[in-house]
Motif scaffolding. Structure first.
Motif, short mmCIF file in Angstrom:
data_model
loop_
_atom_site.label_atom_id
_atom_site.label_comp_id
_atom_site.label_asym_id
_atom_site.label_seq_id
_atom_site.Cartn_x
_atom_site.Cartn_y
_atom_site.Cartn_z
N LEU A 78 26.48 -45.69 43.75
CA LEU A 78 27.87 -45.98 44.03
C LEU A 78 27.94 -46.51 45.53
CD1 LEU A 78 29.94 -43.05 42.59
CD2 LEU A 78 29.57 -45.27 41.67
N VAL A 79 27.09 -45.70 46.48
CA VAL A 79 27.09 -46.40 47.85
C VAL A 79 26.46 -47.60 47.79
CG1 VAL A 79 26.04 -45.83 50.09
CG2 VAL A 79 26.92 -43.97 48.72
N ARG A 80 25.31 -48.14 47.16
CA ARG A 80 24.99 -49.30 47.12
C ARG A 80 25.86 -50.59 46.71
NH1 ARG A 80 23.67 -53.70 47.72
NH2 ARG A 80 21.60 -54.71 47.61
N TYR A 81 26.66 -50.25 45.46
CA TYR A 81 27.34 -51.19 44.79
C TYR A 81 29.10 -51.31 45.01
CZ TYR A 81 23.04 -52.54 42.69
OH TYR A 81 21.75 -53.00 42.37
N LEU A 82 29.43 -50.30 45.51
CA LEU A 82 30.88 -49.84 46.09
C LEU A 82 31.14 -49.77 47.51
CD1 LEU A 82 32.01 -47.53 43.21
CD2 LEU A 82 32.24 -50.02 43.27
N PRO A 83 32.34 -50.08 47.88
CA PRO A 83 32.74 -50.00 49.18
C PRO A 83 32.67 -48.39 49.61
CG PRO A 83 34.18 -51.57 48.29
CD PRO A 83 33.55 -50.91 47.33
N LYS A 84 32.65 -48.39 50.91
CA LYS A 84 32.74 -46.56 51.30
C LYS A 84 33.94 -45.97 50.91
CE LYS A 84 31.74 -43.86 55.40
NZ LYS A 84 31.32 -43.66 56.77
N LYS A 85 35.09 -46.73 51.04
CA LYS A 85 36.28 -46.02 50.79
C LYS A 85 36.41 -45.85 49.45
CE LYS A 85 39.09 -47.64 54.78
NZ LYS A 85 39.91 -48.52 55.08
N VAL A 86 36.12 -46.62 48.56
CA VAL A 86 36.02 -46.49 47.28
C VAL A 86 35.28 -45.10 46.58
CG1 VAL A 86 35.76 -47.32 44.80
CG2 VAL A 86 36.73 -48.77 46.72
N THR A 87 34.09 -45.24 47.20
CA THR A 87 33.10 -43.98 46.86
C THR A 87 33.69 -42.66 47.27
OG1 THR A 87 31.18 -45.61 47.13
CG2 THR A 87 30.52 -43.30 47.38
N GLU A 88 34.20 -42.57 48.39
CA GLU A 88 34.67 -41.28 49.04
C GLU A 88 35.89 -41.02 48.18
OE1 GLU A 88 35.72 -42.19 53.21
OE2 GLU A 88 33.49 -41.98 53.93
N LYS A 89 36.82 -41.98 47.69
CA LYS A 89 37.96 -41.71 47.00
C LYS A 89 37.59 -41.27 45.72
CE LYS A 89 42.47 -41.54 46.54
NZ LYS A 89 43.37 -40.88 47.41
N PHE A 90 36.74 -41.80 45.17
CA PHE A 90 35.87 -41.33 43.58
C PHE A 90 35.38 -39.73 43.88
CE2 PHE A 90 32.17 -40.91 40.82
CZ PHE A 90 32.80 -41.17 39.76
N TYR A 91 34.73 -39.49 44.76
CA TYR A 91 34.01 -38.15 44.84
C TYR A 91 35.26 -37.09 45.41
CZ TYR A 91 29.23 -39.06 44.34
OH TYR A 91 27.81 -39.31 43.68
N TYR A 92 36.11 -37.76 45.92
CA TYR A 92 37.28 -36.64 46.17
C TYR A 92 38.12 -36.28 45.15
CZ TYR A 92 42.25 -35.51 47.11
OH TYR A 92 43.59 -34.98 47.26
N VAL A 93 38.36 -37.34 44.07
CA VAL A 93 38.92 -37.39 42.75
C VAL A 93 37.89 -36.30 41.85
CG1 VAL A 93 39.68 -38.13 40.67
CG2 VAL A 93 40.36 -39.21 42.84
#
Length: 371
Positions: A210-225
């Motif tokens: 996820l960190v490699r292919y998605l922006p950092k904000k999207v990854t953080e939001k995904f893991y938050y959910v």
């Protein structure tokens, strides 16, 4: 605002993709159904792994600090996993052994008493409704009819052949369904074992992807959910099991005080069915009332009245405190989640609806508090 060629390319690709999905919707849904059917064992494996991981984590927290040697540390996880599976299996076997034999006994009693009850009903109908007049004299339904034995014999043969074909088709369908279910659960169980043994490594690989292919904000939001979702499901499973044990013990204790039959077995049944939110205890109540009815109809009525009172106590006091507080979802939304989930996916929807609603409620609540 200057448009970049990457933005235009993404917009164009999105429009083309939407057009293809809409235009070939039937083909798309067919491919999606085939893919979901093929991935069903993996979904079952994930569900099994998630449930088993709860007691497995508890065992690891108790055992791992005591493992000093390297060999003991390596064997800690497999042993805890085996113990977790064994605990769940033994609980299931205990419940089945307590419920099934008594239920079969009640059905046997009912079948033994049924002929006498039917004879009494026929005698009452003959005495009060004068059914015998329909079979004799001017009112006879068969008066003046001549039987064509050849035609009747042909019809009987056709019915038997069609019925035999239907029975064979039904038997084939049942065998195929059972075999498919066994294969699905076996593959799911193997996949669950792989997930449990290497959960940290798989989680790390997924995060790196996820960190490699998605922006950092999207990854953080995904893991938050995902974290909120995991907390909701974990709290729901633990709270629902705790509530089921409490309700089963209260049901068994009250039945013993009221001197009702099958107290231990029906208490176990009510507790097991109480794993289904809101409606589960009533399902157990129907089966329990039926079993007690084979012994005494009066005691069956007493049992129903007692369980209705117990269910009111459970719904207004125990469930909101044990489950509602653990998942942070108000009672009205628990009822709404069970109703909607049950209408969409049946019993599975009832089980999934509450934690999903709790996740959505917590996410919206956090957003409202942050703004």
């Amino acid at each position: 605002m200057e448009l970049k060629w990457k933005t235009c390319l993404r917009a164009g690709a999105t429009v083309v993709l939407l057009f293809l999905v809409v235009h070939y919707w039937s083909t798309f849904t067919g491919v999606a159904n085939v893919a979901l059917g093929a991935a069903k064992p993996l979904f079952w494996g994930c569900a099994i792994a998630y449930v088993v991981n709860i007691p497995m984590n508890f065992l690891e927290r108790c055992v791992k600090p005591k493992c000093k040697k390297e060999v003991a540390k390596k064997l800690c996880r497999p042993i805890c996993m085996i113990l977790a599976f064994l605990c769940i299996f033994l609980i299931a076997v205990l419940i089945i052994q307590m419920i099934v034999p008594e239920l079969i006994g009640c059905l046997q009693i009912l079948l033994e008493e049924l002929p006498g009850v039917l004879d009494d009903i026929v005698i009452w109908m003959e005495n009060n409704l004068q059914i015998s007049m329909l079979l004799s004299g001017e009112n006879s339904l068969f008066q003046g009819s001549e039987t064509d034995w050849q035609e009747t014999f042909t019809k009987v043969i056709n019915i038997l052949m069609n019925g035999l074909g239907g029975v064979m088709g039904a038997a084939t369908s049942i065998i195929s369904s059972v075999f498919s279910t066994v294969v699905t659960l076996t593959v799911g169980l193997v996949f669950a074992i792989y997930l449990l043994l290497g959960k940290e490594k798989l989680g790390s690989q997924f995060r790196r992807l996820l960190v490699r292919y998605l922006p950092k904000k999207v990854t953080e939001k995904f893991y938050y959910v995902i974290n909120v979702l995991n907390q909701s499901f974990h709290s729901f499973i633990v709270g629902q099991c705790t509530e089921a044990v409490i309700l089963g013990l209260l049901c068994m204790g009250g039945m013993m005080l009221l001197q009702l039959p099958y107290a231990a077995m029906i208490g176990c049944l009510v507790g097991f069915t109480a794993l289904i939110p809101i409606a589960g205890a009533y399902i157990g109540a129907v089966v329990g009332a039926f079993m007690i009815f084979t012994v005494s109809p009066v005691k069956a009525v007493i049992f129903v009245l007692y369980l209705v009172a117990l269910q009111q106590l459970e719904g207004n006091l125990i469930y909101p405190r044990v489950v509602g507080s653990s998942i942070g979802l108000p009672g009205v939304w628990v009822l709404a989640a069970v109703t909607v989930g049950g209408g969409v996916l049946g019993i599975g929807g009832m089980l999934l609806g509450v934690p999903l609603a709790a996740t959505a409620y917590q996410l919206v609540k956090n957003e409202m508090n942050a703004s």
